[in-house]
Write an enzyme that holds these catalytic residues in place. Structure first.
Site, PDB file in Angstrom:
ATOM      1  N   ASP A  10       0.287  15.015 -14.506  1.00 13.70           N
ATOM      2  CA  ASP A  10       1.422  15.036 -13.988  1.00 13.70           C
ATOM      3  C   ASP A  10       1.787  14.440 -12.944  1.00 13.70           C
ATOM      4  OD1 ASP A  10       3.402  16.178 -13.723  1.00 13.70           O
ATOM      5  OD2 ASP A  10       3.090  18.093 -13.514  1.00 13.70           O
ATOM      6  N   ASP A 110       7.343  11.675 -16.432  1.00 11.42           N
ATOM      7  CA  ASP A 110       5.868  11.372 -15.509  1.00 11.42           C
ATOM      8  C   ASP A 110       5.081  12.625 -16.188  1.00 11.42           C
ATOM      9  OD1 ASP A 110       7.433  14.045 -16.011  1.00 11.42           O
ATOM     10  OD2 ASP A 110       7.513  13.863 -13.060  1.00 11.42           O
ATOM     11  N   GLU A 111       4.670  13.130 -17.214  1.00 10.48           N
ATOM     12  CA  GLU A 111       3.779  13.678 -17.815  1.00 10.48           C
ATOM     13  C   GLU A 111       3.324  13.167 -18.683  1.00 10.48           C
ATOM     14  OE1 GLU A 111       5.627  17.804 -16.596  1.00 10.48           O
ATOM     15  OE2 GLU A 111       4.225  18.323 -18.134  1.00 10.48           O
TER      16      GLU A 111
END
Length: 378
Positions: A10, A110-111
């Site tokens: 993350d 974003d992960e």
DNA sequence: GTATGCTTTCGGC
DNA sequence: TTACGGCCGAAAGCATAC
């Protein structure tokens, strides 16, 4: 299935960290990335803030004015979102992460989940070393920190990553899973929202441990087979969802704030049509057809109203989109009599269109142009 | 009854 | 004291099908 080793990576406070990256001089200041609606100088909301700003209580979703007041004396930096730039940064990082995975699944901008079972021979010491390598690498190669969770499945990896943020690593080995989850409040479990939390509370369940120990049959009675079974397994940290490459987008949408609140169809429709054109452009770029059209209307009091309609065929035509939007928007306004602040358009039920379908459509469009008649594609 | 699909709302970032 | 985005997927709730 044999024991797996799954990693969730993350990127920390992603938009704000990306801004720090291209302008390091703001690093030691509160950084707030905002979506400005354009209605007044400061109207809009906070998208993401760095941790210094969070210390002052600034959070995602907060009105910009409120964040400004909280940061009055802290020399804050307020910046508008720049999605294109964040996507470029994200893509580089994701390519770097992908190279470390047996299986890779990006979730949002974003992960990402990495199945690293084979390359670590299912050894947590190896996996921990790999996670540390990845953390060093994202910093060294792209200048960004991330937080990592390591566990026997996606569910545990995701919940582990939330423990140490930012720039942290949390490892939950298989024999530690039960203890890791047991004391957490039940709504920390993925899939338990506020409504489900309330219902569980009435059954005397407040922690994940209590959920895990709750009689299965009663759980099935209360939540149905599918959901009940999921809660039973998930609360025990059991999850067999595979890490797999995501397909294409599931929906494409646009939403925007009107210059002023209004209940008149004209200006609302005008805005919605622009959104239709933008959504349609994305749709064509991706080579998709859509089956469902949704309009979203946010009223003056911020209440959200949506209406949707599914076609019984897949289309990629702008006129079909616009006609459908006009129709359901007209219905909603007639039905609700609202002063509208924001209006949005969404298409879903997306299907990749084959070459044959594209040829058929262009054939029909040609023909309908010739006869100057609108004709739906089936 | 349960599964499935559709519509609407919610919540994360 | 109020203030207030854009986009996405997931959850919730309902209707219908089997």
């Amino acid at each position: 299935m044999q024991s797996r080793v799954i990693m969730l990576v993350d990127l920390d406070y992603f938009f704000a960290q990306a801004e720090e990256l291209r302008n390091p001089s703001i690093r030691d200041k509160p950084v707030v990335v905002c979506v400005y609606s354009g209605r007044t100088e400061t109207s809009g909301a906070v998208s993401t803030a760095n941790y210094l700003a969070r210390k002052f209580g600034v959070k995602s979703g907060m009105p910009i004015v409120q964040a400004k007041r909280r940061l009055r004396d802290a020399e804050p930096v307020f910046l508008p979102v720049d999605y294109g730039y964040y996507e470029t940064v994200s893509e580089k990082i994701m390519n770097l992460l992908r190279a470390h995975a047996d299986q890779f699944e990006q979730v949002g901008i974003d992960e990402a989940y990495l199945d690293v079972t084979q390359r670590t021979k299912a050894d947590y010491e190896d996996a921990a070393a790999l996670a540390q390598d990845i953390r060093k690498e994202t910093v060294a190669r792209q200048g960004l920190t991330c937080s990592i969770g390591l566990g026997p499945n996606k569910l545990v990896a995701k919940m582990a990553a939330d423990i140490n943020k930012p720039d942290g690593l949390t490892i939950v080995k298989p024999h530690e899973v039960a203890a890791f989850l047991a004391a957490m409040p039940v709504d920390r479990l993925i899939g338990v929202g506020s409504k489900t939390k309330e219902r569980m509370q009435k059954l005397g369940i407040t922690t994940i441990g209590e959920l895990a120990n709750y009689d299965v049959q009663r759980l099935l009675d209360a939540f149905g087979r599918k959901l009940g079974l999921y809660f039973h397994n998930a609360s025990a940290g059991a999850d067999d969802e595979p890490v797999q490459q995501r397909g294409e987008a599931e929906s494409i949408s646009r939403i925007a704030t009107l210059k002023e609140d209004t209940c008149e169809l004209g200006p609302i429709l005008e805005r919605a049509e622009v959104e239709c054109e933008e959504v349609h452009a994305d749709l064509i770029r991706g080579g998709f057809g859509f089956r469902t059209v949704t309009i979203i209307a946010v009223a003056k009091d911020m209440s959200v109203h949506s209406r949707s309609r599914s076609l019984d065929y897949s289309s990629d035509r702008l006129d079909v989109l616009k006609d459908t939007v006009r129709e359901i928007l007209t219905h909603l306004l007639a039905e609700c009599d609202l002063e509208i602040r924001r209006v949005g358009v969404k298409v879903s039920g997306l299907a990749k269109r084959s070459e044959a379908q594209k040829r058929l459509t262009s054939f029909i469009e040609e023909r309908s142009n010739q006869s100057d008649k609108k004709q739906a594609y089936i």
